[in-house]
Structure formats: C-alpha cells, structure tokens
Design a protein around this motif. Structure first.
Motif, short mmCIF file in Angstrom:
data_model
loop_
_atom_site.label_atom_id
_atom_site.label_comp_id
_atom_site.label_asym_id
_atom_site.label_seq_id
_atom_site.Cartn_x
_atom_site.Cartn_y
_atom_site.Cartn_z
N ILE A 1 0.85 -1.21 0.00
CA ILE A 1 0.00 0.00 0.00
C ILE A 1 0.87 1.25 0.00
N ALA A 2 1.91 1.24 0.82
CA ALA A 2 2.82 2.38 0.87
C ALA A 2 3.51 2.60 -0.48
N ASP A 3 3.90 1.50 -1.13
CA ASP A 3 4.55 1.61 -2.44
C ASP A 3 3.61 2.19 -3.49
N PHE A 4 2.36 1.75 -3.47
CA PHE A 4 1.39 2.29 -4.44
C PHE A 4 1.14 3.77 -4.19
N TYR B 1 -8.78 11.48 12.28
CA TYR B 1 -9.04 10.16 11.69
C TYR B 1 -8.76 10.11 10.19
N LYS B 2 -8.14 11.15 9.66
CA LYS B 2 -7.96 11.23 8.20
C LYS B 2 -6.78 10.41 7.68
N GLU B 3 -5.84 10.04 8.53
CA GLU B 3 -4.58 9.46 8.06
C GLU B 3 -4.79 8.22 7.18
N ALA B 4 -5.62 7.28 7.65
CA ALA B 4 -5.85 6.05 6.87
C ALA B 4 -6.53 6.36 5.55
N THR B 5 -7.49 7.28 5.58
CA THR B 5 -8.20 7.66 4.36
C THR B 5 -7.23 8.21 3.32
N LEU C 1 -3.94 7.81 3.07
CA LEU C 1 -3.02 6.77 2.59
C LEU C 1 -3.70 5.88 1.55
N TYR C 2 -4.91 5.42 1.85
CA TYR C 2 -5.57 4.49 0.93
C TYR C 2 -6.08 5.18 -0.33
#
Length: 518
Positions: A54-57, A301-305, A307-308
């Motif tokens: 996920i980080a690479d994408f 709570y935005k961090e995951a959003t 990243l994805y």
C-alpha cells in the motif's frame, strides 16, 4: 398519449416524445434482473495488499501525479431530511407528557432519542442551536431539564432556527474542533488538499448539487476558501453541476399510464445518482476521485483515508500502464500469436477478473483479437471494498453477462430477482460492501477521453414505488453511477480498512468516535 402542452413540456426538457414513450414501455416490461454468479471475495475478485505494498502504491501515485490532471468528484445533491427522520418523528409524536417520555426516551443505543438528548453538546451544531433558541428566550439547558424537547427539535429542523431538515448534508455542521466547527463541504476541501493536489499545488473539486442549494454551496465556499488555502498552502478550484433535466424520467400511475400533477402537467423525477454519469462525462481529467458528501471524518481520523486514497490511485496508474502496454502490442500485431494470446487471456482473467465465454478459445483468432481489444479499450475504476458488517447497500459480485462472460460489478439487492434460484443466497453470502470509494481513469492509450455514456448497461436500472399528493406512483431510476452506469468499465476491487468508511445516514452517527475529534 400526450397533449400538446405535454409535448411542449417534454421538448423543454431536451427530450423527445419517443424517449418518454420508451420509458413508459420500460415500466410495462420492467428490467432484466442481474444474474449474480458468486460474491467477489479475497479468494477471488477482491485484491488484498500488505502495508508495504500500500505504501509503495501511494508513492507511485505521488511520483506519477506530477503529469496528471486530478479532480475530486463529490455527489452532494441530497437533502438531509432522511438524516433527521427520527427527530421529525419526535417533533410530531412527543407532547411532553410523562407517558410520551416513557414511550420515546427510555430506549438506549446509538440511534435512540435518549442518546441524542444526553449527548447534544457533542454535536458541532450545538452552539448555533443554542443561540437560535436564545433569540426567542429559550434556554436549552432549562428545556432539557424540564424535558421540554419540542422547541429543540423545531429550532434544529425548521426555518424557525437552523432549518437543518431542509438543507443539504454538505452545509450542515458535522465536526467540532477546538476553535471551529466544520461542514462536510469544508472537510472535503481539507481532504482534497491532502491527496488530490497537483504539481502546482492546485486542488480541483467538483460538487454535484441540487439547483435550490447551489447558492448556499457557493456562499459557504466564498466564506471559507481563503482560510483553507492559507492553512494548506494550496489553491482551490471548485465547480458545480446539477443533474441535467434531460436525465429526469417520467413517473407513471400503477397502471403504467403517465402520472399527471394537479395542474395537468406531467411529473418528471430525478432518475437517481446514475444520471450523474452525464456530469462525470463532462469532466476532462486523468484521475477522478469519487466519494460521497457524508463519508468524511475529522482531522484526527484522516490518516488512513489519505493513505488508501493515494494507494488506490497508484493501483489505478499501475493497471492502466499494464493495460495500455498490452493493448498496444495486440493492436499492432498482424497475427495474434499463441504466446501473446495466452498472455492477454491470463492478464484479463487473473488481474481484471474478467471470465471469458466458455467457448472463447475456440473462436477464430481474429475474433478473439477484436474481443480482447474491446475489453482493454475501456475506462477503468479501482473501487475500495470494506468488510461487510451489516451496512445496507451494494456489494461486489461476479455477474453473468449476456454473451456468457462473467464480470465484476457492484450490485444492489433491488437489481436481482430474489425469488430466482439461489440469487438471494448468493447476495447474502457477500463478504464485502461498497463504500463508494472509487478512483477512475477515463482516458485511453492516446490520452483521448472515453465517452462514458457508451459504457452504461441500460438494463441495470430499477423501478421503485413512490407517492405524490397522496397518490401512488411508479418511478424509474437509471442505472446507478457505480452500478450499471459503469457496468462496462474494467474494474479492480481492493480491500480497504473499515476506518475509511464513516457515512452519516442518521444524525446520531455523528456521535460515533470517528466523527468526534480526539
């Protein structure tokens, strides 16, 4: 069938009488139900990536976006009336008596009236509600102490106060911060700045709104735009569109004759979010993020959003590159060799989860080549999928197409015949849910924009029962934007964490921890 004045009405909407007659025929004949074969799961149909992938994408997106035109597309037409269904009920039913209190305010749970009253100070709109009540000499603390809740509901929902029952969700105060309160519109500005800015630090957002709310959106943007630009060192470019009148559909009586209003005019109704494929088709961008107006969280709570969102965009870019390379090789080959043929088939089956008709490999090789090129020459969408935890709505399925192929689709229960053998069982066995989290690529190998209206499955609409002026009617909804309107796109389903899906369907959803800044 139509009077002269009716024909004039039809023409004024940019429609022809023949089109409307076709719609009436659709009421008579219905839609062909979708034939779901199996749910898409992590074993087959939904891709799962580890954290490092996920980080690479996400990094791939950051690298490649420098050459991309990016927009965030936010369907924001809906009024918030359904969000306040419970409170409208209380406005009509609660009379202040002890018996009424016991009937309505003793139950507990997230969506209970008791929870609303006990936690009212946690809502971002609390301060404005308090001021509105105070202007007419109501003290909100005293109203709560004496269980005189009626003015609270009235001043929240009606034009006596905040009028929230008649406003769009995008303009309601959703989230409370230490020094400010934010609407969903503002949260989408912030989100856009965090993942949708281009190499010039420009952020393009497109809101689809109802005409009656257009001025409200524009006023709010004028009020807050400069502040958020300064905070995030970006420049916002916002534009808006409305659902086109030509996409409205005629309503009919239960006997399929045209429904007339009291003044004799025909009743046309907005044909659901599927009509927005026209609005999407008007945009000229390389990457389009699509997200509903109410699926938004505060900053903590935005961090995951973020990243994805970036990762899904990177996945889109990666697959688009692979598809273009394969398309070019096959297009330029005078004869489709076995090696290239099987490479293409394997990619389409394993990566795009497109299952060919049973006898496909027995076709003449030139017919196979044409079929493969047609599959590869399509818009592409990457859709986030969350684990199904009982949310209503569509899910990911393999669907049997008319030519015998099977494709990945997002299907609503209303699209299937639950009485047909095994269909309801298959639907209920779905492991994942569609949170309306889409990243779209709408240009071909030559950087030419696809005409998105050519990829709609017109058989994927639904007929619903409604009423007007106390009379029953039937309404026609066009194939949904992420359902039938994108039926003939190439589709990648990717599992995303549940934390990225936080819609506000009822007012008390705002009391969930994901909507409360830490």
């Amino acid at each position: 069938m139509f009077s002269e004045s009716n024909l004039h009405e039809i023409q004024s909407r940019g429609l022809q009488a023949e089109q409307v007659e076709k719609q009436i025929k659709r009421f008579e004949n219905g839609f062909e139900p979708m034939n779901i074969v199996a749910p898409a799961t992590l074993e087959k149909g939904i891709k799962h990536y580890e954290e490092d992938e996920i980080a690479d994408f996400a990094k791939l997106y950051e690298k490649k976006k420098k050459k991309k035109k990016i927009v965030k597309f936010i369907p924001a037409s809906g009024a918030a009336s359904r969000m306040f269904k419970m409170l409208f009920g209380l406005l009509n039913e609660y009379d202040g008596s002890e018996e009424s209190y016991k009937n309505l305010f003793t139950k507990t749970g997230l969506h209970s009236p008791k929870n609303f009253i006990e936690n009212i100070e946690k809502f971002a709109f609390y301060d404005e509600l308090k001021v509105a009540l105070g202007k007419d000499s109501f003290d909100i603390d005293e109203l709560i102490r004496t269980k005189n809740y009626h003015p609270i509901f009235e001043y929240l929902l009606t034009s006596k106060g905040l009028n929230y029952g008649n406003l769009p969700k995008g303009l309601l105060l959703f989230h409370k911060y230490e020094n400010e309160n934010r609407t969903p519109l503002e949260e989408h500005l912030v989100e856009g700045a965090l993942y949708a800015k281009d190499k010039h630090n420009d952020v393009h957002l497109h809101f689809t709104v109802s005409p009656e709310f257009m001025q409200g959106f524009q006023n709010k943007v004028s009020e807050v735009k400069e502040r958020y630009q300064n905070n995030h060192k970006v420049k916002f470019y916002l534009d808006y569109s409305v659902q086109k009148p030509k996409t409205d559909t005629i309503a009919v009586n239960p006997d399929n004759t045209p429904f007339h209003n009291e003044d004799g005019s025909l009743l046309f109704r907005p044909a659901g979010h599927g009509a927005l494929i026209e609005n999407l088709n008007d945009l000229n961008y390389d990457i389009i993020f699509i997200k509903n107006i109410d699926n938004i969280v505060p900053d903590d709570y935005k961090e995951a959003t973020i990243l994805y969102k970036k990762a899904l965009a990177g996945i889109l870019i990666n697959y688009q590159s692979e598809i273009f390379k394969l398309y070019k090789k096959i297009k330029n080959s005078r004869h489709l060799s076995d090696k290239r043929f099987f490479k293409a088939v394997n990619f389409i089956q394993n990566e795009l989860n497109y299952i060919f008709p049973e006898d496909f490999q027995n076709w003449a090789r030139n017919d196979c080549k044409d079929y493969i090129l047609e599959i590869l020459h399509r818009p592409i969408r990457v859709c986030g999928m969350v684990k199904n935890e009982g949310e209503p709505g569509g899910g990911p399925f393999f669907v049997q197409e008319r030519d015998g192929a099977q494709t990945l689709q997002i299907i609503e229960k209303a699209q299937i015949n639950t009485k047909a053998n095994g269909q309801e069982e298959i639907f209920n066995s779905s492991t994942h849910f569609n949170p309306v989290d889409l990243i779209c690529g709408v240009k071909d190998i030559d950087d030419k924009k696809f005409n998105l209206t050519e990829f709609v499955d017109n058989e994927a609409g639904i007929i619903t029962s409604k009423s007007k002026d106390g009379k029953e009617l039937k309404a026609l909804e066009l194939p949904g934007l992420w359902n039938g309107a994108m039926s003939n796109w190439n589709t990648i389903f990717v599992e995303v964490p549940s934390i990225t899906f936080n819609p506000v369907k009822e007012v008390n959803d705002l009391l969930r921890k994901e909507h409360q800044q830490k």
